[in-house]
Enzyme design. Structure first.
Site, short mmCIF file in Angstrom:
data_model
loop_
_atom_site.label_atom_id
_atom_site.label_comp_id
_atom_site.label_asym_id
_atom_site.label_seq_id
_atom_site.Cartn_x
_atom_site.Cartn_y
_atom_site.Cartn_z
N ASN A 13 6.58 -11.06 1.66
CA ASN A 13 5.80 -10.75 2.86
C ASN A 13 4.38 -10.38 2.41
O ASN A 13 4.16 -9.33 1.81
CB ASN A 13 6.49 -9.57 3.59
CG ASN A 13 5.74 -9.14 4.82
OD1 ASN A 13 4.53 -9.23 4.89
ND2 ASN A 13 6.49 -8.65 5.81
N ASP A 75 12.08 -2.08 1.52
CA ASP A 75 12.83 -2.53 2.70
C ASP A 75 12.44 -1.59 3.82
O ASP A 75 12.43 -0.37 3.65
CB ASP A 75 14.34 -2.54 2.49
CG ASP A 75 15.01 -3.40 3.57
OD1 ASP A 75 14.68 -4.60 3.65
OD2 ASP A 75 15.83 -2.89 4.34
N SER A 76 12.08 -2.17 4.95
CA SER A 76 11.49 -1.34 5.99
C SER A 76 11.83 -1.89 7.36
O SER A 76 12.33 -3.01 7.49
CB SER A 76 9.97 -1.28 5.79
OG SER A 76 9.44 -2.58 5.59
N GLY A 159 3.89 -7.20 12.14
CA GLY A 159 5.16 -6.76 12.74
C GLY A 159 4.97 -6.01 14.05
O GLY A 159 4.32 -6.50 14.98
N TYR A 160 5.56 -4.83 14.12
CA TYR A 160 5.56 -4.04 15.35
C TYR A 160 4.35 -3.10 15.45
O TYR A 160 4.30 -2.24 16.33
CB TYR A 160 6.86 -3.22 15.45
CG TYR A 160 8.12 -4.07 15.43
CD1 TYR A 160 8.66 -4.58 16.60
CD2 TYR A 160 8.77 -4.37 14.23
CE1 TYR A 160 9.82 -5.36 16.59
CE2 TYR A 160 9.93 -5.15 14.20
CZ TYR A 160 10.44 -5.64 15.38
OH TYR A 160 11.58 -6.41 15.37
N ASP A 161 3.37 -3.25 14.55
CA ASP A 161 2.19 -2.36 14.56
C ASP A 161 1.49 -2.28 15.93
O ASP A 161 1.06 -1.19 16.31
CB ASP A 161 1.18 -2.81 13.50
CG ASP A 161 1.52 -2.30 12.11
OD1 ASP A 161 2.29 -1.32 12.00
OD2 ASP A 161 1.03 -2.87 11.12
N ARG A 187 5.37 3.31 4.51
CA ARG A 187 5.25 2.61 3.22
C ARG A 187 4.38 3.43 2.27
O ARG A 187 4.68 3.55 1.09
CB ARG A 187 4.65 1.20 3.47
CG ARG A 187 4.64 0.31 2.23
CD ARG A 187 4.44 -1.15 2.59
NE ARG A 187 5.53 -1.64 3.41
CZ ARG A 187 5.47 -1.82 4.73
NH1 ARG A 187 4.34 -1.62 5.36
NH2 ARG A 187 6.52 -2.20 5.41
#
Ligand code: ITT
Length: 203
Positions: A13, A75-76, A159-161, A187
């Site tokens: 990513n 992993d998040s 992503g969901y930011d 993170r």
């Protein structure tokens, strides 16, 4: 002057690679960081764990074994309280196709459309893992607490930011600068905690 030790980042990513370079660089870690893309022959790891920590360790061990180098992995995901912690470890493929950020975000917003503000609490979670080729492992975790907007705002991050507004903020994560996000993010917290362990075990 000694050559810095090479450390492999077990992620494909590119948004994460950018954030991790910035976070580890700001923490003064003197290592030569190489992304997993430098090893295209190594297959992707199946994320079969049921926790962020298990999956981060799976990714770090797989790359450490395949390259013979120390490896770190992330992993998040986003954990929504009213959904019992979902999408959680399934965040990257919530709408079915791995890594389709827009579809994932739109599906989640649709699922939460009737949920009122007081019940829209959520957090980003991150497990940061270090694995050595001899099997030594460490894993630490970080969180970013917030609430979910009804509409996306901002075009930074990934992503969901655009829908996560950190506690105490009036902006979403996608409206923060990269430095502002890294300073408070799940993170950032996890990898800053991993740095002393990397220094101890990798040098
Ligand atoms: P690797 O496994 O190669 O590291 P990935 O994108 O598949 O990359 P994960 O399995 O850890 O990574 O899934 C992370 C997903 O969680 C990611 O696709 C986003 O949807 C979400 N996510 C994680 N951190 C985020 C952040 O800082 N901002 C917004 N969304 C985030």
């Amino acid at each position: 002057m000694s050559t810095p030790r090479r450390l492999v980042l077990a992620t494909r990513n590119q948004h994460k690679v950018g954030e991790l370079h910035a976070i580890l660089g700001a923490a003064g870690l003197d290592v030569d960081l190489v992304g997993a893309d430098a090893y295209p022959e190594i297959p992707d790891v199946r994320e079969t764990g049921v926790t962020f920590a298990e999956n981060a360790l799976l990714k770090a061990h797989a790359l450490a074994q395949a390259t013979g180098l120390p490896a770190v992995a992330d992993d998040s995901g986003l954990c929504v309280d009213v959904l019992g912690g979902a999408p959680g470890i399934f965040s990257a493929r919530w709408a079915g196709k791995h890594g389709d950020d827009r579809a994932n975000l739109e599906l989640l917003l649709a699922q939460l459309s009737d949920i009122a503000a007081p019940h829209r609490t959520a957090h980003f979670a991150c497990a940061a893992a270090l694995a050595l080729p001899d099997g030594t492992e460490r894993v630490v975790e970080g969180r970013l607490l917030g609430t979910l907007r009804h509409e996306p705002a901002g075009d930074g991050g990934f992503g969901y930011d655009p829908i996560l507004q950190p506690l105490g903020e009036t902006r979403t994560c996608a409206e923060l600068t990269a430095e502002e996000k890294n300073a408070i993010s799940h993170r950032g917290e996890a990898f800053r905690a991993l740095v002393p362990l990397v220094r101890e075990l990798v040098g």
